[in-house]
Write an enzyme that holds these catalytic residues in place. Structure first.
Site, mmCIF file in Angstrom:
data_model
loop_
_atom_site.group_PDB
_atom_site.id
_atom_site.type_symbol
_atom_site.label_atom_id
_atom_site.label_comp_id
_atom_site.label_asym_id
_atom_site.label_seq_id
_atom_site.Cartn_x
_atom_site.Cartn_y
_atom_site.Cartn_z
ATOM 1 N N ASP A 12 0.816 -1.220 0.000
ATOM 2 C CA ASP A 12 0.000 0.000 0.000
ATOM 3 C C ASP A 12 0.844 1.261 0.000
ATOM 4 O O ASP A 12 0.647 2.158 -0.833
ATOM 5 C CB ASP A 12 -0.928 0.011 1.213
ATOM 6 N N ARG A 92 -0.344 6.954 17.196
ATOM 7 C CA ARG A 92 -0.490 7.839 16.033
ATOM 8 C C ARG A 92 0.001 9.268 16.272
ATOM 9 O O ARG A 92 0.654 9.847 15.400
ATOM 10 C CB ARG A 92 -1.946 7.858 15.546
ATOM 11 N N ASP A 121 -7.596 6.672 12.147
ATOM 12 C CA ASP A 121 -6.208 7.109 12.019
ATOM 13 C C ASP A 121 -6.061 8.390 11.218
ATOM 14 O O ASP A 121 -5.205 9.224 11.518
ATOM 15 C CB ASP A 121 -5.362 5.998 11.382
ATOM 16 N N SER A 177 -6.723 -7.647 8.977
ATOM 17 C CA SER A 177 -5.589 -6.731 8.947
ATOM 18 C C SER A 177 -4.996 -6.646 10.351
ATOM 19 O O SER A 177 -5.689 -6.853 11.350
ATOM 20 C CB SER A 177 -6.023 -5.341 8.477
#
Length: 429
Positions: A12, A92, A121, A177
């Site tokens: 990605d 994050r 996110d 995921s």
């Protein structure tokens, strides 16, 4: 134009890097943050340069993550919606903070991330950028129609990578995921989107990384001692600690008079993750409310965090004033929501943190825990600053005479007054 891109080296972000360079005719600086994901970082810089980046930063942020993010959050006792230890949420803002620092150092015009338009996110990255570097443009390709139209699925990304000689290893997609850092591993999407799917079933056991299932955990309990100073764990005692430290390649450790190893926050997290994982501790399966409005099912492994959170509360129970504890506890949902929603660098979170820091000044002591098949059991706690006085609390005669039981009569009468008045009024109706 120069863009700093959050980069992992996977399919990605590799496609993203090339697409941004091509679409914006930009110079691309890649940035990878090591927050304890244990992914293979060797060769990542070379891969980023081959993919089209002019430079690649690979920064080890684990110590800062544990010291300045995980530990302050655990001082607050923060859990989102009563279950989630905020493992992804708290990482994050650190990643975004470092990304904007690099952008400024590189005199970049923008930062870019690969978060989708449906998740949390994107909010966490961009709120951090807004708080720390409002002059920077933020590019989110997954929120652009042209990007989604070009890459409706993984097959199109693989084809794009092959066409552009992007060096990625594309394999069959896992049925879920995964995102890992020092505090936890999260699993979502794919087979987990069905909330009826049993993530603890034997067929799902291969999914887990940090922990064994409680059924497969040792049949014999083990004890561990955690030493706290001002709300932070500073040392750990365990019967086979030397072997564990050797296994984790932690060296140069000194010991206190009780044979507890003095550890920094990063070392604490690594040791507790190992111990918790061994005993099947810290698995959480929940349906949570995302900030963007939808519900999401996630499965989490937080072995070390679960132990730290539990142990911290035990020391607080001895050392915190009742009203201070209740005030702090009333703020936990607000604090946890701020972290979850991405407001780590917002003034209200920083103000709350000041109160948390003040509340922790006497949270010093030792807690002994028993770990057994997914359970954390208190086996003792002590503190030189303990507010618990057995002479006052005893059911026997109070040698201190600090508490006069007769005083309770008036205390109860005053507290009962409003209840009696209301009851009489309602009876008349």
């Amino acid at each position: 134009m120069k863009i700093v891109v959050a980069y992992s080296g996977g399919l990605d972000t590799s496609v993203l890097l090339t697409w941004l360079k091509e679409t914006y005719s930009a110079e691309i600086v890649a940035f990878c943050a090591d927050v304890g994901q244990e992914e293979e970082l060797d060769g990542l810089e070379a891969k980023a340069l081959r993919t089209g980046a002019s430079k690649c930063y690979i920064d080890d942020l684990r110590e800062e993550f544990a010291r300045d993010f995980i530990f302050p959050m655990f001082q607050a006792g923060a859990i989102y919606e009563g279950q989630y230890y905020l493992g992804t949420s708290i990482a994050r803002p650190l990643i975004a903070k470092r990304m904007v620092e690099i952008a400024r150092a590189e005199k970049a015009d923008a930062v870019a991330h690969g978060a989708t338009g449906k998740g949390n996110d994107q909010v966490r990255f961009e709120l951090t950028a807004a708080a720390l570097a409002p002059e920077l443009q933020v590019i989110a390709p997954w929120r652009q129609d042209r990007f989604r139209e070009q890459f409706p699925g993984r097959a199109e990304m693989i084809a794009y990578a092959e066409k552009n000689n992007i060096p990625v290893l594309a394999s069959a997609k896992k049925p879920y995921s995964m995102d890992r850092n020092l505090l936890h591993i999260s699993f979502e999407a794919g087979i987990l989107e069905d909330p009826w799917f049993d993530a603890s079933a034997e067929k799902a056991r291969e999914m887990y990384v940090l922990s064994v299932s409680p059924e497969e955990a040792p049949d014999k309990a083990e004890h561990v001692e955690l030493v706290f100073e001002k709300g932070n764990c500073v040392a750990i005692g365990y019967h086979d600690l030397d072997s564990l430290l050797t296994d984790l390649k932690i060296t140069g450790v000194s010991y206190d008079s009780d044979n507890h190893a003095k550890l920094n926050p990063l070392q604490v997290m690594r040791v507790l993750n190992k111990l918790g994982g061994k005993h099947g501790i810290g698995r959480v399966d929940l349906v949570e409310n995302r900030f963007v409005g939808m519900k999401s099912r996630g499965v989490y492994e937080t072995p070390g965090g679960a132990i730290l959170h539990f142990a911290h509360r035990q020391v607080e129970s001895l050392t915190m004033d009742r009203e201070v504890m209740h005030l702090r506890d009333s703020l936990i949902p607000k604090y946890a929501t701020l972290v979850y929603n991405g407001f780590w660098f917002a003034p209200e979170r920083e103000a709350l943190q000041s109160l948390i820091t003040e509340s922790q000044k006497n949270v010093t002591g030792t807690v002994r825990l028993k770990l057994y098949k997914g359970n954390i059991i208190t086996a003792g706690r002590k503190s030189p600053l303990s507010l618990y006085n057995p002479d006052i609390a005893t059911m026997e005669a109070d040698p201190t005479k600090a508490y006069n039981q007769n005083d309770a009569t008036g205390f109860i009468a005053l507290n009962a007054l409003r209840l009696k008045v209301a009851s009489r009024v309602h009876a008349q109706k």
